[in-house]
Scaffold this motif. Sequence first.
Motif, short mmCIF file in Angstrom:
data_model
loop_
_atom_site.label_atom_id
_atom_site.label_comp_id
_atom_site.label_asym_id
_atom_site.label_seq_id
_atom_site.Cartn_x
_atom_site.Cartn_y
_atom_site.Cartn_z
N UNK A 13 128.38 11.46 33.95
CA UNK A 13 126.90 10.59 34.35
C UNK A 13 125.81 11.48 33.93
N UNK A 14 124.76 10.84 33.31
CA UNK A 14 123.72 11.37 32.81
C UNK A 14 122.29 10.72 33.29
N UNK A 15 121.54 11.61 33.54
CA UNK A 15 120.02 11.10 34.14
C UNK A 15 119.43 10.37 32.87
N UNK A 16 119.09 9.29 32.93
CA UNK A 16 118.30 8.53 31.82
C UNK A 16 116.89 8.18 32.18
N UNK A 17 116.34 8.17 33.30
CA UNK A 17 115.13 7.85 33.74
C UNK A 17 114.72 8.32 34.95
N UNK A 18 113.30 8.69 35.00
CA UNK A 18 112.62 9.47 36.20
C UNK A 18 111.45 8.82 36.30
N UNK A 19 111.26 8.04 37.43
CA UNK A 19 109.81 7.32 37.93
C UNK A 19 109.37 7.60 39.21
N UNK A 20 107.89 7.73 39.08
CA UNK A 20 107.47 8.28 40.08
C UNK A 20 106.15 7.25 40.46
N UNK A 21 105.78 7.06 41.67
CA UNK A 21 104.92 6.30 42.26
C UNK A 21 104.27 6.72 43.57
N UNK A 22 102.88 6.50 43.87
CA UNK A 22 102.27 7.23 45.08
C UNK A 22 101.99 5.94 46.05
N UNK A 23 102.01 5.88 47.13
CA UNK A 23 101.87 4.88 48.22
C UNK A 23 101.04 5.30 49.26
N UNK A 24 100.23 4.25 49.79
CA UNK A 24 99.63 4.58 50.96
C UNK A 24 100.01 3.93 51.94
N UNK A 25 100.21 4.28 53.18
CA UNK A 25 100.73 3.40 54.46
C UNK A 25 99.77 3.79 55.69
N UNK A 26 99.51 2.93 56.22
CA UNK A 26 98.52 2.85 57.50
C UNK A 26 99.65 2.90 58.70
N UNK A 27 99.14 3.85 59.83
CA UNK A 27 99.80 4.14 60.96
C UNK A 27 98.80 4.32 62.13
N UNK A 28 99.21 3.97 63.23
CA UNK A 28 98.43 3.87 64.52
C UNK A 28 99.05 4.93 65.53
N UNK A 29 98.10 5.40 66.41
CA UNK A 29 98.66 6.04 67.60
C UNK A 29 98.82 4.89 68.74
N UNK A 30 99.96 5.02 69.00
CA UNK A 30 100.40 3.94 69.92
C UNK A 30 99.63 3.78 71.26
N UNK A 31 99.67 2.81 72.03
CA UNK A 31 99.02 2.69 73.17
C UNK A 31 97.29 2.62 72.94
N UNK A 32 96.80 3.40 72.47
CA UNK A 32 95.29 3.24 72.09
C UNK A 32 94.73 2.55 70.84
N UNK A 33 95.92 2.45 69.96
CA UNK A 33 95.74 1.60 68.62
C UNK A 33 94.81 2.58 67.65
#
Length: 364
Positions: A1-21
């Motif tokens: 078993x050999x490593x053939x590919x390395x991929x990387x990506x950046x993602x932005x997610x939104x999140x919220x403080x519950x109750x007060x949104x």
Amino acid sequence: MKIKDVRVSVHRFENFVPLINKPIEDDYRIICEIETDDGHVGIGMASRFLWHGVAASVAKHLGPAVIDMDPRDLEKIHARLQPLISERGSMTGINLAALSCIDLALWDIIGKASGRSVAQLLGGAKDYADVYVTYGFAAYDIDHLIEAGRRLVAEGHTRLKMLVGSKLGVLEDARRVRAVREALGDDILLAIDANESIGLEDAARLCPLIEDYNIAWFEDPLRRVDARDLGMLRKRTTIPLSAGQMDGHALRFREWVEHDAIDIFMPNSMYNGGMTETRRVAHLSQIYNKPLSDAGGGGVWCLHHVAGFRNGTLAEIHVGTEQVEAQMFVDPPKAVNGRVAIPQAPGFGVTLNKERLKETLVEV
């Protein structure tokens, strides 16, 4: 078993403080996928800080260095990557976050190839982890803290953590902690976390004001969690001290131990160089008879070391991370009555939600 590919990506997610949104700061994730010549794909990740720099380090430096290597040869791979990460000494920050991306993906591959979860690869002490919930944000007033805490208790949680060290000051922090304890009762585990935000004297002022309220631990109480100052604080309080979420590699934990500065080990595999480094930290915690926990929004990546080692205690559920993982994965593990079962699928046991990741992709 050999490593053939390395991929990387950046993602932005939104999140919220519950109750007060109220929005929590945008949560950036660096996702690394490593593919082998026999079709295994491993997933690794780092989070939040200097995401473009981390992604570039993976894409331009570390990824190319592991091509054609066997992903199971962890020591050989780390020996090759170490000179690229730091010519001298032990670096933190971008260097170790990039290494975390690679290393976690390797562990995922090893688990998938062997048909075992990462928790099992680490020792398989348990097939679950009990959890605590980080919920007590500075954005909440006292009424919000109490109401949000009661909602979590109604969902089956009995272990909660709230933040201190905000601009509100020591006396207000103490008042908030006392109010939550009095409202939620003595049966709830209650911990506090300063996120390395205050100095020794303020931390030493805060502790006596809340020691009688049965605080389970005080996490990252001091700026830079300086080993000398942390050791001094530990001598001045009965509240257990914990650290390790941001720069928790083995040498850092050794320094805390040598200064008699720490009660609970809290490594995070997204920041310290990956599960290989967390395994070293875990062995150190066992040598010194210290409990092994988790902090810093590690989510599914840190769930496994808590379950894998016999001195593993609690994994963190951060309400922000929980929202991110619900978007990121097809079917992320969820807590039931304060406990999260290790996914039955091998490796880390999660599948990326490719359609959602198209929407969150950040150009690099």
